[in-house]
Design a protein around this motif. Structure first.
Motif, short mmCIF file in Angstrom:
data_model
loop_
_atom_site.label_atom_id
_atom_site.label_comp_id
_atom_site.label_asym_id
_atom_site.label_seq_id
_atom_site.Cartn_x
_atom_site.Cartn_y
_atom_site.Cartn_z
N PHE A 177 0.83 -1.21 0.00
CA PHE A 177 0.00 0.00 0.00
C PHE A 177 0.86 1.25 0.00
N ASP A 178 1.88 1.21 0.84
CA ASP A 178 2.81 2.33 0.98
C ASP A 178 4.21 1.74 0.97
N GLU A 208 -3.25 4.80 -7.69
CA GLU A 208 -3.50 5.70 -6.56
C GLU A 208 -4.61 6.71 -6.91
N LYS A 209 -4.71 7.06 -8.20
CA LYS A 209 -5.71 8.05 -8.63
C LYS A 209 -7.13 7.53 -8.38
N MET A 210 -7.30 6.23 -8.63
CA MET A 210 -8.61 5.61 -8.40
C MET A 210 -8.99 5.67 -6.93
N PHE A 211 -8.02 5.31 -6.09
CA PHE A 211 -8.30 5.31 -4.65
C PHE A 211 -8.51 6.74 -4.14
N LYS A 266 7.65 6.16 -7.90
CA LYS A 266 8.34 5.22 -8.80
C LYS A 266 7.38 4.36 -9.62
N GLU A 267 6.10 4.41 -9.26
CA GLU A 267 5.14 3.53 -9.92
C GLU A 267 4.46 4.26 -11.08
#
Ligand SMILES: [Zn+2]
Ligand SMILES: [Zn+2]
Length: 181
Positions: A82-83, A98-101, A92-93
């Motif tokens: 998660f983190d 993350e945008k969805m969440f 780095k991803e």
């Protein structure tokens, strides 16, 4: 129809052997990596990897009771899934998950909540046999499990598939918190 006493008793009192344990037997010198990874893993009787896995596969499916699955099953989700991974806290991803969440009202401070919720629902659904078999290779058998969380920006829940890997003795470990819709 057979209303014999033993049928009656087995239907009423005895637990069904409705789960199986994949058992790899050392009967030859060439042990294929996939069968070795399946060795000792628990699956629901009607939801296991194709068996035999290949010609000359010596593996067997051993019947086990559901109570054994309930007693032994465990789940593990690494916080790092998660983190930094899901919330891309190190930049780095490139997955963009993350945008969805974020759009559902979650950020990195919710990592522990999401971790425990995915563990809780994942374990419950695995024990209930409510999983989908995914890709099997030398690293193991993947399964996906549908997770439901509140969308904090609406009145509805959102759901998505979390990806797990199956390990011996009823253990599943989170591969990816969000594996797809
Ligand atoms: Zn094999
Ligand atoms: Zn085999």
């Amino acid at each position: 129809m057979d209303f014999s006493l033993s049928n009656f008793l087995s239907g009423l009192w005895c637990e069904p052997y409705d789960w199986v344990k994949w058992v790899h037997r050392n009967l030859s010198d060439n042990h294929c990596p996939e069968c070795l990874m399946l060795d000792g893993c628990f699956f629901k009787g009607d939801n296991h990897p194709p068996h035999p896995h290949h010609p000359y596969c010596h593996c067997i499916l051993e019947n086990i009771m559901h109570s054994e699955v309930e007693a032994k099953a465990k789940v593990f989700a690494d916080y790092r899934k998660f983190d930094p991974y899901l919330f891309n806290t190190q930049g780095k991803e490139t997955h963009g998950k993350e945008k969805m969440f974020h759009s559902w009202g979650y950020d990195v401070t919710d990592s522990n909540y999401l971790k425990s919720e995915i563990e809780r629902q994942g374990l419950r659904k695995y024990i209930a046999g409510d999983y989908k078999l995914g890709f099997l290779n030398k690293y193991g058998q993947r399964i996906s499990i549908r997770i439901e969380i509140p969308n904090r920006n609406s009145n509805y829940n959102v759901s998505f598939n979390a990806g797990f890997m199956v390990y011996p003795n009823g253990e599943i470990r989170l591969n990816t918190p969000y594996g797809g819709k």
